[in-house]
Design a protein around this motif. Structure first.
Motif, PDB file in Angstrom:
ATOM      1  N   ALA A 387      36.950   8.144 103.656  1.00 32.19           N
ATOM      2  CA  ALA A 387      37.116   9.583 103.446  1.00 32.19           C
ATOM      3  C   ALA A 387      38.567  10.005 103.638  1.00 32.19           C
ATOM      4  N   LEU A 388      39.250   9.362 104.586  1.00 29.62           N
ATOM      5  CA  LEU A 388      40.664   9.662 104.788  1.00 29.62           C
ATOM      6  C   LEU A 388      41.485   9.255 103.567  1.00 29.62           C
ATOM      7  N   LEU A 389      41.201   8.096 102.998  1.00 29.13           N
ATOM      8  CA  LEU A 389      41.900   7.665 101.789  1.00 29.13           C
ATOM      9  C   LEU A 389      41.562   8.565 100.600  1.00 29.13           C
ATOM     10  N   ALA A 390      40.316   9.040 100.557  1.00 31.00           N
ATOM     11  CA  ALA A 390      39.909   9.898  99.438  1.00 31.00           C
ATOM     12  C   ALA A 390      40.689  11.198  99.412  1.00 31.00           C
ATOM     13  N   ASP A 391      41.238  11.608 100.557  1.00 33.24           N
ATOM     14  CA  ASP A 391      42.020  12.844 100.576  1.00 33.24           C
ATOM     15  C   ASP A 391      43.337  12.719  99.831  1.00 33.24           C
ATOM     16  N   ALA A 392      43.694  11.503  99.413  1.00 33.64           N
ATOM     17  CA  ALA A 392      44.884  11.342  98.582  1.00 33.64           C
ATOM     18  C   ALA A 392      44.644  11.798  97.147  1.00 33.64           C
ATOM     19  N   SER A 393      43.392  11.941  96.761  1.00 32.36           N
ATOM     20  CA  SER A 393      43.063  12.384  95.403  1.00 32.36           C
ATOM     21  C   SER A 393      42.949  13.908  95.372  1.00 32.36           C
ATOM     22  N   PRO A 394      43.177  14.528  94.213  1.00 32.03           N
ATOM     23  CA  PRO A 394      43.080  16.002  94.119  1.00 32.03           C
ATOM     24  C   PRO A 394      41.648  16.480  93.926  1.00 32.03           C
ATOM     25  N   TRP A 395      40.743  16.042  94.776  1.00 32.73           N
ATOM     26  CA  TRP A 395      39.328  16.409  94.653  1.00 32.73           C
ATOM     27  C   TRP A 395      39.127  17.907  94.812  1.00 32.73           C
ATOM     28  N   TRP A 396      39.984  18.549  95.592  1.00 32.31           N
ATOM     29  CA  TRP A 396      39.813  19.967  95.914  1.00 32.31           C
ATOM     30  C   TRP A 396      40.106  20.876  94.725  1.00 32.31           C
ATOM     31  N   ARG A 397      40.726  20.335  93.678  1.00 25.96           N
ATOM     32  CA  ARG A 397      41.016  21.142  92.492  1.00 25.96           C
ATOM     33  C   ARG A 397      39.837  21.190  91.530  1.00 25.96           C
TER      34      ARG A 397
END
Length: 728
Positions: A387-397
């Motif tokens: 999950a920490l690594l996934a925060d490198a992706s722009p999922w929040w957009r």
């Protein structure tokens, strides 16, 4: 004798290196140029997505010329309404304004003003507001501390009156509205506070309010006196949701950079309580140390020339932080449920894996079942690092951020599980545990070395909206990091000679202390002290045996030495440059630590009852207790075979509990550690049980549908006399 003392000398060197790493602090930055006047133009609810070069030209121009940042408007309340924001600005500390009974949302500021003359005004109930903040809230805020620190203040508008009122209620000069030509008014006093209005709603109605605030700001900028600093701030939220807001500082020495402060430690982020000390510093005045909790803002380079490139689109921190809150709750809740279900399904498997001393017992679990269970446990242990690594992706957009984040995290979990499974040493007992621990420690460690970009506003990190942390390692990251380092040290210690095992633990643990406590990296001195205690306990137990009193005494003295040394260095710094440990010890010495302890206790209670990580901690503790104390458990056998693992468990428990309690996050750190450690611990216990060989059956008996049992020679007791007994 030289060889005996070598590990202890190396341990002392590692402790000294840890203390040296903690003592070093980055420079706080040169103070900005002083000015003759400061004008604070506040608009409750103003956000960066409200600005536009065509609709709001004055705001856009100020942002282009000045230094900018994201403003966290945390106050003494969970949601900062406009009146709370204005009174917090005037206090320089977390404050609150009385709410109207029965009000469901935030209201426009309406102070009880009395104007006995044509010059100033009085807030009638100001003394009650001060008393409520002093006696009823744990922050010790004094509304009016900012106004009391300068000779004269001007307030324009009701919100500005709340911020500019002195503790006894007097507003030196007050105007309900900005006059047509405000030049004389803005030069009457060194500090002027202007209420640009409250920005609320959405669509066209919100745009009209923003345009009105922009028009007022244009008049203020046009009439500003020479050598003045203009601070533009979105001082509060306007509904029940918390957001990040606008912060602009424009004036001589404040142009073309990011705003930051020692309170946030993150370029581009500022707290509402930082505005008061910034104003006083700009005017060349000192901040009253025991009243104002904020830190003066400074300017650091690196801001893009275009405001849109700096705060909008891919760099919209407000949008990411808003998405983070909802997705984080979903993620940790789902993780807690899945681990609970997984552990419940594992109990029958462990019962069958336990070899009984009698000739009969349940059949061993099928190899396919064991293989599937192992993969599920590895995947569960990798969930938070993934999950920490996934925060490198722009999922929040995305339009559906939770689904996108879940897909990315799931893909990373599958990849990590496959990498561990395909490793050449996978069949070794400790490989899955050590590999998963190393994965978590490396992910968090690399994130800290690169500025903790993944944890800021990340699902597995912390949100700048909450106002608790803006840089360094968060509670979740700390739990995964300390667990990974200590478990990895325990696994590596198994491969070295017994006298050198404490050295392995202390070297890796000392690295963790430096990374957690260094202001350049983890920026968490309380966490560093907790990790020091955990490392000392782990080192004392790494050679096997019990935690005897001499071992406990030596480990406690080592941890105490590091803590006292770090505290002594911190206390020698100027008051405004001290860390959280130095500030707490100063308050303790002066007898004013009560509010700080009350805040920590309140934060612990709230985190304990509201965080899904509490469930993860409890579920993990119950599963470990089952593995250790039930007749079918195998944890004690694992500890007996690998004392370094037992040391890692003890050190992790001590470090995470101390860090959570002293840091005000209750079981958050322990919950993250349990989520990363317990699944692979159960996997290792299962392997130990399956490799045990204390079941004996009559020759030829089969082991159920799995096929014939491996035949062994019968166990025969042989009695020998002392003379014929073989040596050893």
């Amino acid at each position: 004798m030289r060889r005996v003392w070598v590990p202890y000398v190396l341990v002392l060197l590692a402790v000294a290196a840890s203390l040296g790493g903690l003592a070093v602090r980055p420079a706080t930055g040169a103070p900005q140029s002083t000015v003759d006047y400061v004008i604070v133009a506040g608009a409750a609810g103003l956000r960066w997505d409200d600005l536009d070069p065509h609709r709001t030209p004055a705001l856009w121009q100020e942002a282009s010329r000045g230094s900018i940042g994201w403003l966290s408007v945390r106050s003494a309340r969970r949601v900062t309404c406009p009146a709370d924001g204005w009174v917090t600005l005037g206090a320089g500390n977390y404050a609150a304004y009385p709410r109207v009974a029965g009000a469901g949302g935030c209201e426009t500021p309406k102070p009880d003003l009395d104007q006995p003359d044509a010059i100033g005004a009085n807030i009638v109930n100001q003394r009650n507001i001060v008393r409520d903040n002093q006696d009823g809230l744990p922050y010790g805020a004094v509304p009016g501390a900012l106004a009391e620190s300068v000779r004269c203040t001007v307030a324009v508008g009701p919100g500005a009156a709340i911020a500019a009122a002195r503790p006894f209620g007097r507003v030196d000069k007050y105007r309900a509205e900005l006059p047509p030509d405000p030049a004389n008014l803005l030069s009457d006093c060194v500090l002027s506070v202007v209420d640009l209005g409250t920005v609320t709603g959405s669509g066209r109605s919100r745009a009209a309010l923003v345009e009105r605030a922009d028009a007022l700001l244009a008049r203020v900028v046009a009439a500003r006196p020479a050598r003045s600093l203009v601070l533009v701030a979105g001082v509060s939220d306007t509904d029940r949701s918390s957001r990040l807001h606008v912060a602009i500082a424009e004036g001589e020495g404040w142009n073309g950079g990011w705003l930051t402060s020692a309170g946030t430690g993150r370029d581009g982020y500022l707290q509402l309580i930082d505005l008061a000390p910034t104003i006083l510093t700009a005017l060349g005045k000192g901040s009253p140390e025991k009243l104002i909790a904020g830190r003066s803002a400074t300017v650091v380079p690196g801001k893009p020339g275009d405001v849109a490139d700096a705060v909008q689109g891919d760099h919209d921190a407000d949008r990411r932080a808003s998405a983070q809150r909802g997705v984080a709750t979903i993620f940790f809740t789902v993780l807690a449920i899945l681990q609970l279900v997984l552990f419940a399904l594992l109990v029958p498997v462990m019962v069958r894996a336990r070899r009984h001393s009698g000739p009969k017992g349940p059949a061993l679990p099928a190899p396919r079942v064991v293989a599937a269970v192992e993969l599920a446990l590895i995947a569960a242990a990798l969930a938070i690092p993934a999950a920490l690594l996934a925060d490198a992706s722009p999922w929040w957009r995305s339009a559906h951020p939770a689904w996108v984040f879940g897909i990315v995290t799931g893909a990373l979990i599958v990849a990590g599980t496959a990498a561990i499974r395909l490793g050449p040493r996978y069949k070794r007992t400790l490989w899955p545990m050590g590999a998963a621990a190393a994965f978590g420690a490396v992910v968090v460690g690399l994130d800290l070395l690169t500025g903790a970009q993944l944890q800021l506003n990340g699902v597995a990190g912390y949100s700048a909206v909450n106002g608790a942390r803006y840089a360094g390692v968060g509670g979740v990251g700390l739990g995964v990091f300390v667990t990974g380092l200590l478990v990895l040290a325990g696994c590596l210690a198994h491969g070295v000679r017994k006298p050198f095992r404490p050295l392995v633990v202390v070297v890796l643990g000392g690295l963790g202390v430096v990374m957690v406590g260094s202001p350049y990296l983890g920026a968490d001195p309380i966490g560093a002290i907790a990790v020091t205690a955990g490392v000392c306990v782990a080192a004392a137990l790494s050679t096997g045996g019990w935690l005897t009193f001499p071992r406990f005494a030596w480990s406690a003295l080592a941890g105490l030495a590091v803590t006292i040394g770090f505290a002594a260095v911190d206390l020698r710094r100027p008051a405004l440059e001290r860390g959280s440990l130095g500030r707490f010890l100063t308050e303790l010495a002066s007898g004013s630590a009560g509010p700080a302890l009350q805040r920590v206790a309140a934060a612990n209670g709230e985190a304990l009852l509201s965080s899904p990580l509490t469930v993860l901690a409890v579920v993990g503790a119950v599963m470990i207790a089952f593995c250790q104390f039930s007749p079918w458990g195998g944890l004690n056998r694992l500890f007996g075979l690998h004392p370094g693992i037992r040391a890692a468990f003890a050190g992790t428990t001590v470090a995470t509990l101390i860090a959570g309690v002293l840091g005000g996050s209750a079981l958050t750190v322990a919950g993250a550690a349990a989520a990363a450690l317990v699944p692979t611990a159960v996997l290792t216990v299962l392997r130990v049980l399956l490799h045990a060989a204390d079941r004996t059956r009559p020759e030829g008996e089969t082991d159920g549908p799995g096929g014939p049992l491996l035949r062994r020679p019968a166990l025969t007791r042989v009695t020998t006399s002392p003379k014929t007994r073989p040596p050893g």
